[in-house]
Scaffold this motif. Structure first.
Motif, mmCIF file in Angstrom:
data_model
loop_
_atom_site.group_PDB
_atom_site.id
_atom_site.type_symbol
_atom_site.label_atom_id
_atom_site.label_comp_id
_atom_site.label_asym_id
_atom_site.label_seq_id
_atom_site.Cartn_x
_atom_site.Cartn_y
_atom_site.Cartn_z
ATOM 1 N N ARG A 23 0.796 -1.235 0.000
ATOM 2 C CA ARG A 23 0.000 0.000 0.000
ATOM 3 C C ARG A 23 0.829 1.286 0.000
ATOM 4 N NH1 ARG A 23 -3.216 -2.939 -2.049
ATOM 5 N NH2 ARG A 23 -4.930 -3.889 -0.946
ATOM 6 N N PHE A 24 2.001 1.225 -0.626
ATOM 7 C CA PHE A 24 2.748 2.463 -0.840
ATOM 8 C C PHE A 24 2.144 3.226 -2.012
ATOM 9 C CE2 PHE A 24 5.894 0.093 1.575
ATOM 10 C CZ PHE A 24 6.312 1.065 2.465
ATOM 11 N N VAL A 40 11.972 5.045 -6.701
ATOM 12 C CA VAL A 40 12.128 3.854 -5.863
ATOM 13 C C VAL A 40 13.495 3.248 -6.176
ATOM 14 C CG1 VAL A 40 11.232 1.572 -5.295
ATOM 15 C CG2 VAL A 40 9.647 3.425 -5.872
ATOM 16 N N LEU A 41 14.324 3.120 -5.161
ATOM 17 C CA LEU A 41 15.658 2.555 -5.327
ATOM 18 C C LEU A 41 15.786 1.305 -4.463
ATOM 19 C CD1 LEU A 41 17.722 5.862 -4.960
ATOM 20 C CD2 LEU A 41 16.846 4.845 -7.065
ATOM 21 N N VAL A 42 16.527 0.335 -4.951
ATOM 22 C CA VAL A 42 16.827 -0.872 -4.185
ATOM 23 C C VAL A 42 18.330 -0.857 -3.922
ATOM 24 C CG1 VAL A 42 16.796 -3.384 -4.136
ATOM 25 C CG2 VAL A 42 14.928 -2.152 -5.241
ATOM 26 N N ALA A 43 18.704 -0.847 -2.673
ATOM 27 C CA ALA A 43 20.117 -0.771 -2.266
ATOM 28 C C ALA A 43 20.799 0.439 -2.909
ATOM 29 C CB ALA A 43 20.845 -2.059 -2.609
ATOM 30 N N GLY A 44 20.047 1.542 -3.029
ATOM 31 C CA GLY A 44 20.609 2.779 -3.559
ATOM 32 C C GLY A 44 20.734 2.835 -5.072
ATOM 33 N N GLU A 45 20.216 1.862 -5.774
ATOM 34 C CA GLU A 45 20.358 1.804 -7.230
ATOM 35 C C GLU A 45 18.999 1.776 -7.916
ATOM 36 O OE1 GLU A 45 23.271 -0.501 -8.912
ATOM 37 O OE2 GLU A 45 24.681 -0.176 -7.295
ATOM 38 N N LEU A 59 14.909 -0.613 0.615
ATOM 39 C CA LEU A 59 14.294 0.238 -0.399
ATOM 40 C C LEU A 59 14.314 1.687 0.056
ATOM 41 C CD1 LEU A 59 11.010 -1.731 -1.149
ATOM 42 C CD2 LEU A 59 13.152 -1.858 -2.375
ATOM 43 N N SER A 60 14.453 2.585 -0.901
ATOM 44 C CA SER A 60 14.294 4.008 -0.675
ATOM 45 C C SER A 60 13.125 4.437 -1.549
ATOM 46 C CB SER A 60 15.569 4.753 -1.059
ATOM 47 O OG SER A 60 15.353 6.144 -0.974
ATOM 48 N N GLU A 67 10.549 10.900 2.066
ATOM 49 C CA GLU A 67 11.393 9.770 1.656
ATOM 50 C C GLU A 67 11.338 8.716 2.761
ATOM 51 O OE1 GLU A 67 15.959 8.506 0.517
ATOM 52 O OE2 GLU A 67 15.445 10.619 0.636
ATOM 53 N N ARG A 68 11.049 7.484 2.366
ATOM 54 C CA ARG A 68 10.970 6.391 3.330
ATOM 55 C C ARG A 68 12.084 5.379 3.039
ATOM 56 N NH1 ARG A 68 5.400 7.455 2.174
ATOM 57 N NH2 ARG A 68 4.260 7.841 4.095
#
Length: 71
Positions: A23-24, A40-45, A59-60, A67-68
């Motif tokens: 639910r983001f 949306v980044l995974v491990a900063g990428e 996740l970012s 920013e979560r």
């Protein structure tokens, strides 16, 4: 009767589906657009929409000015 314990198998899931299910985002389409825009980044990428997400990945997620960080 005995008590049995079942261990749930943790399977990878598509990033866009997970963002919607958690639910983001209200729809998978909105999640896909956010991933494509680099919000949306995974491990900063930056990653593709179809990226398989595994348990424990960081996740970012940027939504507006918020920013979560999610693991």
């Amino acid at each position: 009767m005995g008590l049995t314990t079942e261990i749930a198998e943790v399977r990878p899931v598509r990033l866009d589906k997970w963002l919607w299910a958690a639910r983001f985002y209200k729809t998978r389409g909105l999640a896909q657009v956010a991933i494509e825009k680099g919000q949306v980044l995974v491990a900063g990428e930056r990653v593709k929409v179809s990226r398989m997400l595994k348990a424990g990945e960081r996740l970012s997620i940027v939504q507006g000015e918020t920013e979560r960080q999610v693991e």
